[in-house]
Design an enzyme around this catalytic site. Structure first.
Site, PDB file in Angstrom:
ATOM      1  CE  LYS A 230     -54.584  -0.871 -68.442  1.00 23.69           C
ATOM      2  NZ  LYS A 230     -54.590   0.378 -67.661  1.00 23.69           N
ATOM      3  NE  ARG A 235     -47.590  -1.895 -61.864  1.00 24.14           N
ATOM      4  CZ  ARG A 235     -47.084  -2.500 -62.929  1.00 24.14           C
ATOM      5  NH1 ARG A 235     -47.297  -2.017 -64.137  1.00 24.14           N
ATOM      6  NH2 ARG A 235     -46.372  -3.602 -62.781  1.00 24.14           N
ATOM      7  NE  ARG A 250     -45.178   2.864 -66.652  1.00 25.48           N
ATOM      8  CZ  ARG A 250     -45.986   2.849 -67.685  1.00 25.48           C
ATOM      9  NH1 ARG A 250     -47.181   2.312 -67.591  1.00 25.48           N
ATOM     10  NH2 ARG A 250     -45.635   3.405 -68.822  1.00 25.48           N
ATOM     11  CD  GLU A 278     -52.889   1.339 -61.403  1.00 23.03           C
ATOM     12  OE1 GLU A 278     -52.859   2.296 -62.187  1.00 23.03           O
ATOM     13  OE2 GLU A 278     -52.615   0.180 -61.731  1.00 23.03           O
ATOM     14  NE  ARG A 395     -37.973  -8.574 -70.709  1.00 25.00           N
ATOM     15  CZ  ARG A 395     -37.048  -9.239 -70.020  1.00 25.00           C
ATOM     16  NH1 ARG A 395     -37.286 -10.456 -69.599  1.00 25.00           N
ATOM     17  NH2 ARG A 395     -35.877  -8.677 -69.772  1.00 25.00           N
ATOM     18  CE  LYS A 401     -51.368  -1.500 -72.523  1.00 25.00           C
ATOM     19  NZ  LYS A 401     -50.838  -0.187 -72.100  1.00 25.00           N
TER      20      LYS A 401
END
Length: 535
Positions: A230, A235, A250, A278, A395, A401
């Protein structure tokens, strides 16, 4: 306007999701297309640029209500919200006025203010206040101050639109992504089941992960998942269609011209390609500090020197479209294989990278790999089910993460000021300090992490232990200690402490510690040296 004001009141006065959706559905079924379009724009956060300064609004409202400016300011400090303060102080509606549509108020009055001189702006504002009742006036003030916020997320609006129109949420979410201008024709096309999407630049709605909050064993076999690092970047979706390139954040901001090296690299992609990834500051096979990327974002022009100081890449995670075919419903394993075939063997000029998977035979091995995240300048690990589709929004179930524990220090509460909205009237925004010799040096501000009960207790402490006042800010006796958690740390000449931290929040109230037990600036400096590798 009257109907929209009633909707705002219904949303603001309820915490029940079902009630909010029902109120939105009723509104979209009744509203004119032009009004519905502007309502969606406001719920999506697309507020027009403020045409009148807060200072002028306050002065005009004080004059209209016959309130001395010093008293208006005192009221504002107590209420904590300019729109509400103006609404409370202005006299009742002067006379009956025609109930004009929301679109008229926005297009003729709100947007029209920007073209007027100051005297004419004041005349229009006063005339508007006099023609609206209290509920309508409050919503108008929220719009004019740029502070329109209500408890209805865009996801909730999409759900309501789906029920009102009969269209699927995924279709509506996709049509609402990217750039659009609210209007009657636009709204009709939005809810038209037969509408053809002609926007070649339109991104897909982003699929987001939940923070892992259950044991790894409950996820099933590790072989059913892919694990990736991560990273801490921006993003984005990179779109290549009709011979042109678009890079969307994003937050659905078009990043055109911000990262030209990524847009240049996209020229190798076939038409009808959409990559999810990213934007990262990157050099010699490793990420650079996020602070470099922040400085680059704020620049108006990207010179060769800036590109050299902060080189960037797009670390790609997913392939959403290929040759114009939407791949989102296909399993992640299949999409990843196609992504590797598209960008493998160094294609993309070194600016389009494929996120490497973490090799781990089982959950124990992955946990050991995660422990090395900071050594790799990563925030932790992403877990994605290999059989998962690319969904819409956040969702639970398929994407998680798994972040490493944040950094933390014990700090002393030094200053406090009132919050906004529902927190108006309570001291909820705090400045924290650590020791430097015998002095407390501020280094971070935070406002999240406490329960409502703890906020009320701190508020009572602030009021009883204020030592100085600086407008809305109060200096307090240095007695309360909090554990402050944060994601990153960097040197900062703009801060008195010489240090800035990223995403600070209150992890817990250290009622077991006295102020003298809090950490020192040397603790932060040692942590900074550890992070930067400067021993």
């Amino acid at each position: 306007m009257r109907r929209f004001a009633r909707l705002y009141h219904e949303l603001d006065s309820s915490n029940a999701t079902g009630d909010k959706v029902a109120a939105l559905v009723a509104y979209f079924r009744e509203a004119r297309p032009e009004d519905a379009a502007w309502a969606i724009a406001f719920f999506a956060g697309r507020r027009p640029r403020r045409a009148v300064s807060a200072t002028r609004l306050a002065a005009w409202a004080a004059a209209e209500s016959g309130t001395p400016e010093w008293l208006f300011e005192e009221c504002y400090q107590q209420v904590g919200d300019l729109a509400e303060t103006i609404t409370l102080l202005l006299p009742a509606k002067a006379a009956h006025a025609e109930d004009r549509p929301l679109a008229w108020w926005v297009e003729e009055r709100l947007l029209g203010l920007a073209t007027l001189d100051v005297a004419e702006q004041q005349r229009v504002m006063v005339e508007t206040w006099r023609s609206l009742d209290a509920r309508e006036r409050f919503v108008w003030n929220k719009l004019i101050t740029g502070a329109f916020r209500v408890g209805a997320s865009l996801r909730l609006v999409i759900r309501a639109l789906s029920q009102a129109s009969g269209l699927g949420e995924e279709i509506l979410a996709h049509r609402l992504a990217g750039a659009w201008e609210p209007s009657g024709p636009w709204y009709r096309a939005l809810v038209n089941p037969d509408a053809v999407d002609t926007a070649t630049s339109r991104p897909y709605p982003f699929f987001l992960a939940y923070q892992l909050d259950l044991p790894l064993a409950e996820l099933g076999p590790a072989s059913e998942w892919i694990a990736e690092w991560k990273w801490d970047g921006i993003r984005a979706q990179l779109i290549r269609r009709a011979g042109e390139t678009w890079l969307w954040s994003r937050g659905e901001e078009l990043l055109r011209g911000r990262f030209p090296e990524i847009e240049e690299a996209a020229a190798i992609l076939p038409d009808g390609t959409v990559l999810d990834g990213e934007v990262l500051p990157w050099q010699s096979g490793a990420p650079l500090p996020f602070a470099l990327l922040q400085r680059r974002i704020t620049r108006k022009s990207v010179t060769a020197q800036v590109r050299q100081q902060c080189p960037v890449v797009l670390m790609t995670y997913d392939l959403l479209e290929l040759d114009g075919v939407d791949l989102r419903a296909r399993p992640l394993a299949e999409r990843r294989m196609a992504l590797g075939a598209l960008l493998g063997e160094g294609r993309g000029d070194g600016r389009l990278l494929v996120s490497p998977s973490i090799a781990a035979e089982d959950w124990a091995a992955l946990e050991a790999a995660r422990a090395t995240s900071r050594e790799r300048s990563a925030e932790g690990v992403m877990l994605k089910r290999l059989a998962s589709e690319y969904g819409v929004g956040r969702r639970r179930g398929d994407w998680w993460k798994w972040k490493i524990d944040p950094y933390s220090v014990d700090a002393v509460l030094l200053y406090a000021q009132p919050g906004h909205g529902r927190r108006a009237g309570l001291f909820t925004d705090y400045t924290f300090a650590v020791w430097d010799g015998g002095q407390l040096v501020p280094f971070a501000k935070a406002y999240s992490g406490l329960t409502d009960e703890e906020i009320r207790r701190v508020d009572a402490f602030v009021r009883a232990n204020t030592t100085e006042r600086f407008g809305p800010v109060r200096a307090v006796a240095p007695k309360l200690v909090f554990e402050l958690a944060f994601e990153g740390i960097q040197a900062s000449p703009r801060h008195k402490s010489g240090i800035a931290v990223r995403f600070p929040r209150m992890a817990r109230w250290r009622t077991d510690k006295k102020a003298e037990d809090a950490d020192s600036i040397e603790t932060l400096r040692t942590l900074l040296r550890t992070v930067t590798g400067d021993r």
